[in-house]
Structures are given as structure tokens and as C-alpha cells.
Design a protein around this motif. Structure first.
Motif, short mmCIF file in Angstrom:
data_model
loop_
_atom_site.label_atom_id
_atom_site.label_comp_id
_atom_site.label_asym_id
_atom_site.label_seq_id
_atom_site.Cartn_x
_atom_site.Cartn_y
_atom_site.Cartn_z
N ALA A 67 0.77 14.34 -5.34
CA ALA A 67 1.35 13.49 -6.39
C ALA A 67 2.76 13.12 -5.98
CB ALA A 67 1.36 14.23 -7.72
N PRO A 68 3.25 11.96 -6.46
CA PRO A 68 4.62 11.59 -6.15
C PRO A 68 5.59 12.70 -6.57
CG PRO A 68 3.48 9.77 -7.19
CD PRO A 68 2.58 10.98 -7.30
N HIS A 115 6.67 8.62 -2.82
CA HIS A 115 5.94 7.80 -3.78
C HIS A 115 4.44 7.83 -3.48
CE1 HIS A 115 9.46 5.72 -5.60
NE2 HIS A 115 10.01 6.24 -4.52
N LEU A 116 4.02 8.81 -2.68
CA LEU A 116 2.65 8.88 -2.23
C LEU A 116 1.75 9.61 -3.22
CD1 LEU A 116 0.72 8.34 0.19
CD2 LEU A 116 1.29 10.65 0.97
N ARG A 117 0.59 9.02 -3.51
CA ARG A 117 -0.45 9.68 -4.30
C ARG A 117 -1.72 9.69 -3.47
NH1 ARG A 117 -1.68 11.71 -8.69
NH2 ARG A 117 0.06 10.98 -9.94
N VAL A 118 -2.36 10.87 -3.42
CA VAL A 118 -3.65 11.02 -2.75
C VAL A 118 -4.56 11.79 -3.68
CG1 VAL A 118 -4.88 11.91 -0.72
CG2 VAL A 118 -2.49 11.14 -0.49
N HIS A 177 -3.49 -2.48 -7.23
CA HIS A 177 -2.36 -1.57 -6.98
C HIS A 177 -1.19 -2.40 -6.48
CE1 HIS A 177 -4.96 1.97 -7.29
NE2 HIS A 177 -5.87 1.21 -6.70
N PRO A 178 0.01 -2.20 -7.03
CA PRO A 178 1.14 -3.04 -6.63
C PRO A 178 1.49 -2.95 -5.15
CG PRO A 178 1.88 -1.18 -7.98
CD PRO A 178 0.39 -1.18 -8.01
N LEU A 179 1.22 -1.80 -4.52
CA LEU A 179 1.55 -1.64 -3.11
C LEU A 179 0.31 -1.45 -2.24
CD1 LEU A 179 4.68 0.64 -3.58
CD2 LEU A 179 4.61 -1.83 -3.20
N GLY A 180 -0.86 -1.75 -2.79
CA GLY A 180 -2.10 -1.64 -2.04
C GLY A 180 -2.70 -0.23 -2.11
N GLN A 181 -3.82 -0.06 -1.43
CA GLN A 181 -4.53 1.21 -1.45
C GLN A 181 -5.37 1.33 -0.19
OE1 GLN A 181 -7.86 1.67 -4.30
NE2 GLN A 181 -6.94 3.63 -4.88
N VAL A 182 -5.53 2.57 0.27
CA VAL A 182 -6.46 2.88 1.35
C VAL A 182 -7.50 3.83 0.80
CG1 VAL A 182 -6.76 4.00 3.60
CG2 VAL A 182 -4.76 2.55 3.19
N LEU A 183 -8.77 3.53 1.05
CA LEU A 183 -9.88 4.40 0.67
C LEU A 183 -10.51 4.91 1.96
CD1 LEU A 183 -11.53 1.98 -1.91
CD2 LEU A 183 -9.96 3.87 -2.41
N HIS A 184 -10.77 6.22 2.01
CA HIS A 184 -11.45 6.80 3.17
C HIS A 184 -12.62 7.62 2.65
CE1 HIS A 184 -12.15 8.32 7.16
NE2 HIS A 184 -12.27 9.52 6.62
N VAL A 185 -13.84 7.21 3.01
CA VAL A 185 -15.05 7.87 2.51
C VAL A 185 -15.25 9.18 3.27
CG1 VAL A 185 -17.53 7.64 2.13
CG2 VAL A 185 -16.05 5.62 1.99
N ALA A 202 -8.44 8.47 -2.04
CA ALA A 202 -7.74 7.27 -2.50
C ALA A 202 -6.26 7.52 -2.24
CB ALA A 202 -8.01 7.02 -3.97
N VAL A 203 -5.67 6.67 -1.41
CA VAL A 203 -4.28 6.85 -0.98
C VAL A 203 -3.49 5.60 -1.37
CG1 VAL A 203 -2.75 7.28 0.99
CG2 VAL A 203 -5.09 8.20 0.99
N GLN A 204 -2.41 5.79 -2.13
CA GLN A 204 -1.56 4.66 -2.49
C GLN A 204 -0.14 5.14 -2.76
OE1 GLN A 204 -4.51 4.89 -4.65
NE2 GLN A 204 -3.60 6.11 -6.24
N GLU A 205 0.78 4.20 -2.61
CA GLU A 205 2.17 4.44 -3.00
C GLU A 205 2.36 3.97 -4.44
OE1 GLU A 205 5.54 3.75 -0.18
OE2 GLU A 205 3.96 2.56 0.79
#
Length: 136
Positions: free
Chosen positions: A29-30, A35-38, A54-62, A107-110
Motif C-alpha cells: 500500500a502507498p 505511491h505504489l499499490r500492489v 487509473h490516473p497513472l495507468g495500471q499493470v496486470l500480471h496473471v 494489479a500494480v498502479q501508482e
């Protein structure tokens, strides 16, 4: 450095964010200047998020199973264990399990400076899900 060995309890995903059964395990958590959330999110077969961005985008890794992902106006794509998806900042999308298999992803996002993590839209309709996935 801080090592965390106490697992946080798994939480059911809120129904305003997810149609169907899904569970969330917070990984990071941030905190402080970060500012990272996973999160690790597990979707039961047929479960999926609402449309969101998401305002800063997102990366999803299955990490397990088979899922679906779609960006607004685009094709539905099948995603499988080991696949990664990069969603651009502000891009409306949804993701979740396939109709017949569960799926777990990281789910990874700032988080934005103002604390905004995501903007939620409407639930994915039955007509939208499961749209015919694009060939891989």
C-alpha cells in the motif's frame, strides 16, 4: 528496509467494483513517499471488474488461470498465466476471469498525488461479457 511477515486478511472485493465473487490480498500500500499499490486479486469464474480507469495507468500480471481484459472500444483479449497487460493512464477498461475458469492477477498502479487510485464506471453488461475474445 522493512520485512512484513504478518499477512493481511483477504478481503472480498466490494460489489460496486466487481460483478461476481472476487477476493483481494493487499501486497503493498502507498506509504511515505511511495505511491505504489500492489494487490493480488482472485476472480471466480465469470467475475469481473466494473469499467474503470487509473490516473497513472495500471499493470496486470496473471499469476494463475485464464481471464479476459478489454479497453473501451477495443477487442476482448484472453489472458493466461504469465501474461502481463499495461493499461495507459486514464484508459477505461475492465478485467476478470473467463466464464469457465478462475483467474488471479497482480494489479500494480501508482496512486495520484491527490490520493486517487481509480475512477469507477458502470458494470460490464452481459452483452459486453463475455464478448468474443480476440485470437491470441
Amino acid at each position: 528496509m522493512r520485512v512484513s511477515r504478518t499477512p493481511r486478511p483477504t478481503a472480498a472485493a466490494p460489489p460496486e467494483w466487481v460483478a461476481g465473487a472476487a477476493w483481494v490480498d493487499e501486497i503493498a500500500a502507498p506509504e511515505g513517499a511511495s505511491h505504489l499499490r500492489v494487490d493480488s486479486v482472485h476472480f471466480a469464474p465469470g467475475a469481473r471488474t466494473a469499467w474503470h480507469s487509473h490516473p497513472l495507468g495500471q499493470v496486470l500480471h496473471v499469476t494463475a488461470g485464464t481471464g479476459l481484459v478489454q479497453c473501451l472500444g477495443g477487442e476482448v483479449h484472453t489472458i493466461r498465466t504469465g501474461d502481463s497487460v499495461r493499461v495507459a493512464p486514464g484508459e477505461w477498461h475492465w478485467h476478470g476471469a473467463s466464464p469457465t475458469a478462475s483467474m488471479t492477477h497482480l494489479a500494480v498502479q501508482e496512486v495520484a498525488e491527490d490520493g486517487t487510485e481509480a475512477e469507477r464506471g458502470s458494470h460490464v453488461t452481459e452483452a459486453e461479457y463475455p464478448a468474443r475474445p480476440a485470437a491470441r
